[in-house]
Design a protein around this motif. Structure first.
Motif, PDB file in Angstrom:
ATOM      1  N   GLU A 283       0.826  -1.207   0.000  1.00 26.90           N
ATOM      2  CA  GLU A 283       0.000   0.000   0.000  1.00 26.90           C
ATOM      3  C   GLU A 283       0.862   1.258   0.000  1.00 26.90           C
ATOM      4  O   GLU A 283       1.708   1.430   0.878  1.00 26.90           O
ATOM      5  N   PHE A 284       0.600   2.113  -0.969  1.00 22.93           N
ATOM      6  CA  PHE A 284       1.287   3.400  -1.038  1.00 22.93           C
ATOM      7  C   PHE A 284       0.324   4.493  -1.504  1.00 22.93           C
ATOM      8  O   PHE A 284       0.682   5.340  -2.313  1.00 22.93           O
ATOM      9  N   ASP A 285      -0.903   4.469  -0.991  1.00 25.94           N
ATOM     10  CA  ASP A 285      -1.926   5.364  -1.544  1.00 25.94           C
ATOM     11  C   ASP A 285      -2.070   6.689  -0.806  1.00 25.94           C
ATOM     12  O   ASP A 285      -2.843   7.543  -1.237  1.00 25.94           O
ATOM     13  N   ASP A 286      -1.359   6.870   0.327  1.00 24.41           N
ATOM     14  CA  ASP A 286      -1.471   8.138   1.048  1.00 24.41           C
ATOM     15  C   ASP A 286      -0.234   8.353   1.913  1.00 24.41           C
ATOM     16  O   ASP A 286       0.651   7.500   1.981  1.00 24.41           O
ATOM     17  N   ASP A 287      -0.187   9.491   2.605  1.00 21.04           N
ATOM     18  CA  ASP A 287       0.972   9.810   3.431  1.00 21.04           C
ATOM     19  C   ASP A 287       1.144   8.834   4.589  1.00 21.04           C
ATOM     20  O   ASP A 287       2.266   8.651   5.089  1.00 21.04           O
TER      21      ASP A 287
END
Length: 377
Positions: A283-287
């Motif tokens: 997962e790399f969809d937000d800070d």
């Protein structure tokens, strides 16, 4: 079936889809005793057939049954093992904004694989649906052995029940590993060549606040990671060479909210460097997800599927932003070993995330189109 589809493409899905209203109604009717199990199964079959047709129409070459036969992404699988019972504790799981339904899995006897496991039956139905599709692979997702262990020690009641059966942790790890290994081999024997292991345990480990609340600080991060890695790898030994094994590492996905925060750096030396899988879905969809630097720990030749498109919110990401982030990730993993997907499934539980089916398919279309632009395939 094509055993290595995912290594030839650069777009993918995590696997769960929003439950259609017809299926939700059938589940409610079954709970109320208005229909029997065979009638519920008929509705599941019908909605899965429709879903798979939509997946293929969207250009997906790896398809799932949307987890339409499950209530939870993980507990249903646990309940299918011998030695386990379905329980309802006082509380569910605590997410950032809400508490889930209260269900759990508890040990009542020695853990082993049950040849009648419902995941095996579910896969056979999916397999037969795509039997005539030469370029489509049927994937079976199962929760990780480490996730199973984490459930069995969740709360005092589960721990007390566990200790009545297992007074030695090595025996517990061995039995979990064997039960999972037997399930995976049974899936393989039925034609499965793509098994994805979903795992929130690592996503929880990276969140210091989560573990501070869970244990009052009384835990050893490295010891915990050693246990999780031992559990997962115990199930992944001596598997057929043409069976693709991947893992998706999540931080919680329930009704568009999340359970933990933090980048992968604290677990990279164990998870990314040491787990015996062919690919990591991350997962790399937000800070909250951290940066790409931990990807430096991924061994050469292994695949990384970048979960850049969120499944939690309906708004579409800008395609150029996705392209730029993929390029950024190539600092750590070669482009040919990268792929793109949504960050998680759309319905890890039957409640589903807060978006419409149309928005769900718009997200998938964005993934496919972006990957085709970046990789040309």
């Amino acid at each position: 079936m094509v055993s290595q589809t995912a290594t030839k493409l650069h777009y993918d899905i995590v696997g769960s889809f929003l439950r259609p209203d017809k299926l939700k109604q059938a589940r409610e009717d079954f709970t109320l005793g208005k229909i029997d199990h065979s009638q519920l199964t008929a509705v599941e079959d019908e909605t899965i057939r429709d879903l798979v047709a939509k997946e293929i129409d969207a250009g997906l070459k790896i398809v799932t049954d949307g987890e339409f036969r499950r209530s939870y992404w993980h507990l249903d699988t646990f309940w299918g093992f011998a030695g386990i019972k379905h329980t309802q504790p006082e509380h569910g799981y605590f997410f950032h904004d809400e508490e889930t339904r209260a269900d759990s899995a508890q040990v009542v006897g020695k853990i082993s694989f049950d040849p009648e496991h419902h995941d095996l039956k579910a896969f056979k139905f999916l397999r037969d649906l795509v039997a005539d599709e030469d370029d489509v692979t049927a994937r079976q997702s199962i929760p990780a052995p480490a996730q199973f262990y984490a459930e069995l020690v969740r709360g005092d009641e589960n721990v007390a029940a566990l200790k009545k059966v297992y007074d030695n942790q090595d025996d517990l790890i061995a039995d979990i590993g064997q039960a999972y290994h037997d399930l995976i081999i049974a899936l393989y024997d039925e034609g499965c060549r793509d098994v994805k292991i979903d795992d929130c345990t690592w996503g929880m480990v990276v969140d210091h606040d989560f573990w501070q609340n869970m244990t009052n600080g009384d835990f050893d991060l490295n010891e915990l990671q050693d246990i999780y890695l031992q559990l997962n790898n115990a199930a992944l030994t001596d598997l057929p060479a043409d069976l693709r094994i991947s893992t998706h590492v999540c931080r919680g996905n329930y009704h568009s909210t999340w359970a933990s925060k933090g980048g992968y750096a604290p677990v990279a030396s164990h998870l990314l460097a040491g787990e015996n899988v062919d690919a990591f879905y991350l997962e790399f969809d937000d800070d909250r997800s951290g940066d790409f630097a931990p990807l430096a720990e991924v061994p050469a030749g292994k695949q990384v599927v970048l979960g850049l498109v969120t499944s939690k919110r309906p708004e579409l990401e800008a395609k150029q932003t996705l392209i730029d982030r993929i390029k950024e990730a190539t600092e750590f993993v070669p482009l040919e070993n990268l792929s793109l997907s949504t960050q998680c499934g759309f319905a890890s539980t039957e409640e589903g995330n807060k978006l419409t089916e149309q928005q769900e398919w718009d997200k998938i279309r964005l993934v496919v189109e972006t990957a085709q632009e970046v990789w040309g395939a």
